[in-house]
Design a protein around this motif. Sequence first.
Motif: not given
Lengths: 142, 294
Positions: A55-56, A58-59, A61-63, A26-29
């Motif tokens: 699948e997701v 989170l690491t 985090a998107w920049s 995700p770009t933002y949570s």
Amino acid sequence: MLTLADLGVLREVREDADGVVVTITPTYSGCPAMATMRDDLVHRLADAGYAARVEVSLTPAWSSDDITAHGRAALREHGLSVPGPAPQGPVTLNLLPTRRALTCPRCGSAEVSLTSEFGPTACKALYRCIDCLEPFEHIKEI
Amino acid sequence: MAHPTPDPNDDGGSVYDGLLEHHEVAGDDSQWAFGTDFEDPLAGMDTTVPDDVDAAELATYCLLLGDDALVLSQRLAEWSSNAPDLEEDIALSNIALDLLGQARLLLARAAAADPAVVPALPEGSPAPVEDALAFFRDAADFRCTRFVEGPNGDFAQTIARLLLFATVRLAAFERLGDHADPVLAAIAAKGVKELTYHRDFAGRWFLTLAQGTEESRRRLLAGLAQVWPLYPELAEAYDVGPEVDVVLDQVFAVSGVERPEAGRRVGGEHHTEALSRLLAEMQSVARAHPLGVW
């Protein structure tokens, strides 16, 4: 065309015994587009004859730095202002309005002013051009 | 002008035909408005709790962080269409959305770490675990601090609370980026970027209101006085130290606002009545229609 790969949202595609596994981030949570992106991927891959699972990750985090050069060009073409380099290092408090060297995506003028650091979606800030008077959206640096 | 009803047997077909195009693909419900299943915010992530982490403690801690975000998100969302102007309306709604996203990840993490925290759902309810935690727990089972529970007050009071909250949470999340649980660490590292924007937003408005008119300053000081008594509870729950005071003192100094007296932690461990009222509103639809059908 702007793809999920261009946005840096697509992290990995691999095949396993059950089909294709696609990893997105995700770009933002709170990005409300995650379900749509997942569904579009399943859809497109089904069209191409693949059973897909999404699948997701989170690491890391998107920049905004993850947006490709092609992605930036496509965003510009669609009237969006593209992000500068994302901030690095320790997080500092900033009590002055954010200064960015931007140009209006419509007329190219550098005379622009920040309306709000928060726009119609989590990833954008609102600006207006002082020369052509049109509002425009800037994708924020994170 | 009246339009003829589309006939699906026509060559051109009906505009809805495309919706059925993928119906034959097993498990592809994507043509429906919300799908018929929910996406798991941690889909595919390894949620095994590391050996050196206590699963129950981790779940409790994620509930605290998740519930605080959920409750303040609900409070901030009350500003939608009520803020002083459209830009602040959008800004507060965006911040609420970020916090809701953090809440979702954290509640899902808590549920995966210790399934015992998830309340039993009514028979047949399709609600995923994070929704079960948000909508089917009673106030007494929430872990949020009282700091986030109270009503918004006016815009100035909302800003004062948001400044304190974002400053404390940002400091805690920066530290949690190194947590032994890689899932919590990832959620925190991501949240840092969002909270940085929240803190700057609240800090700028704090300064603007403090240095604005007599009336804006009066309201800001009144709002700060209103939220300050429960601030020690927030700082204690997040276990933050002097790094938070450095930031707050900087904002107070620039704004020409005296830091309020170091308050004593207000007694009592329980929630305020305000939480029950907030939950009654937030949970009413889910509880009235637990099967998601009406």
